[in-house]
Design an enzyme around this catalytic site. Structure first.
Site, mmCIF file in Angstrom:
data_model
loop_
_atom_site.group_PDB
_atom_site.id
_atom_site.type_symbol
_atom_site.label_atom_id
_atom_site.label_comp_id
_atom_site.label_asym_id
_atom_site.label_seq_id
_atom_site.Cartn_x
_atom_site.Cartn_y
_atom_site.Cartn_z
ATOM 1 C CG ASN A 1 97.999 -56.779 12.223
ATOM 2 O OD1 ASN A 1 97.202 -57.519 11.617
ATOM 3 N ND2 ASN A 1 97.766 -55.619 12.354
ATOM 4 C CG LEU A 2 98.153 -58.139 19.257
ATOM 5 C CD1 LEU A 2 98.197 -57.398 20.826
ATOM 6 C CD2 LEU A 2 98.955 -59.506 19.021
ATOM 7 C CG HIS B 1 96.779 -62.365 18.561
ATOM 8 N ND1 HIS B 1 96.675 -61.684 17.417
ATOM 9 C CD2 HIS B 1 97.904 -63.275 18.062
ATOM 10 C CE1 HIS B 1 97.439 -61.915 16.316
ATOM 11 N NE2 HIS B 1 98.035 -62.983 16.784
ATOM 12 C CG MET C 1 89.529 -63.702 13.462
ATOM 13 S SD MET C 1 89.189 -62.906 15.258
ATOM 14 C CE MET C 1 87.535 -62.656 15.213
#
Ligand code: PAF
Length: 280
Positions: free
Chosen positions: A32-33, A37, A186
């Protein structure tokens, strides 16, 4: 880009690269980048010749079965996203191959003490799950360098200690937390916030930032600051778990010798647990 699912194939590719003298960088993820990431991937590609990203939602680090079941899995979008970046291999291991004896009976790696405070106090067994899987992934991917985000500050600290204690020949790089424009750190979990809670979520960062400012202005009444921060979070609609000022080098209570400090916080918004931290 190589898509790899088996341990043998990943080990063979890494061995080939090692024999060629290539420097291997590794970014372990649960998928679920997001842009956070991708900043780790970018760093790995800047300092290494080959970059491997793993995607594995590790059941061993979830103390809550429902949280594991609901963790967002977007493997196709993730692979597509990675193919647009300088990534040489995506390793997506199979749970059965990684834990053939089941997660209860598999060998575990534990960094004692530090794994049981803060996040570890609220999530029993979480860090044993993290250190076990990261150790296994290091043995499979055989990287020279691994890149982790500072958002999981305690995780990064524990992994550094594991690598040092077990003499694992991997250099650990920590990267600053990537934030949304409103300051929210994030996280893949943010996708599970409904729109009302998504609006409230940045308050966690705001509260940390205000506490940080007050400490920098010389306020030494930390228990009072903590209490007020917890109250602000509750008022905004969070169920706060903890806010702590700690020595950034060992995550213990700061002493007169402490030179680097960090504020760490965790709070629940509905069923979503958010964490954040700020260096002071
Ligand atoms: O930070 C994460 O996403 C996970 O804890 C990690 C390091 C990939 C291990 O499962």
């Amino acid at each position: 880009m190589n898509f790899i699912n088996t341990i043998k194939e990943m080990q063979n590719l890494s061995t080939t690269w090692q024999l060629e003298g290539q420097h291997i960088g590794f970014v372990p993820t649960m998928g679920n980048l997001h842009a956070g990431h991708l900043s780790l991937v970018k760093k790995a590609s800047e300092v290494c010749d080959k970059v491997v990203v793993s995607i594995f939602v590790n059941p061993l680090q979830f103390d809550d079965g429902q949280d594991f079941a609901r963790y967002p899995r977007t493997i196709e979008e993730d692979q597509e996203e990675l193919s647009a970046h300088k990534v040489d291999a995506v390793f997506v291991p199979d749970e059965q191959e990684l834990y053939p004896l089941g997660k209860e009976t598999t060998t575990k790696v534990e960094v004692p003490g530090i794994s049981n405070i803060l996040e570890g106090a609220s999530r029993a067994g979480h860090f044993v799950g993290v250190t076990t899987v990261v150790n296994k992934l290091f043995n499979i991917v055989q990287p020279h360098i691994a890149v982790f985000g500072e958002k999981d500050f305690q995780q990064l600290h524990i992994i550094r200690q594991m690598v040092s204690d077990l003499n694992i020949p991997v250099e650990i790089i920590g990267m600053p937390t990537a934030r949304e424009v409103d300051g929210l750190a994030m996280s893949s979990r943010n996708n599970r916030l409904d729109s009302a809670r998504r609006e409230i979520a940045p308050v966690l960062h705001q509260v940390l930032d205000e506490m940080r400012e007050k400490i920098l202005q010389g306020r030494a009444d930390v228990p009072v600051l903590k209490q007020s921060a917890l109250e602000q979070l509750s008022k905004a609609g969070f169920e706060p778990d903890y806010i702590e000022l700690r020595d950034a080098t060992n995550l213990q209570e700061p002493t007169d010798n402490t030179t680097e400090r960090v504020i760490l916080a965790a709070a629940r918004l509905g069923e979503i647990r958010l964490i954040d931290n700020l260096r002071v």
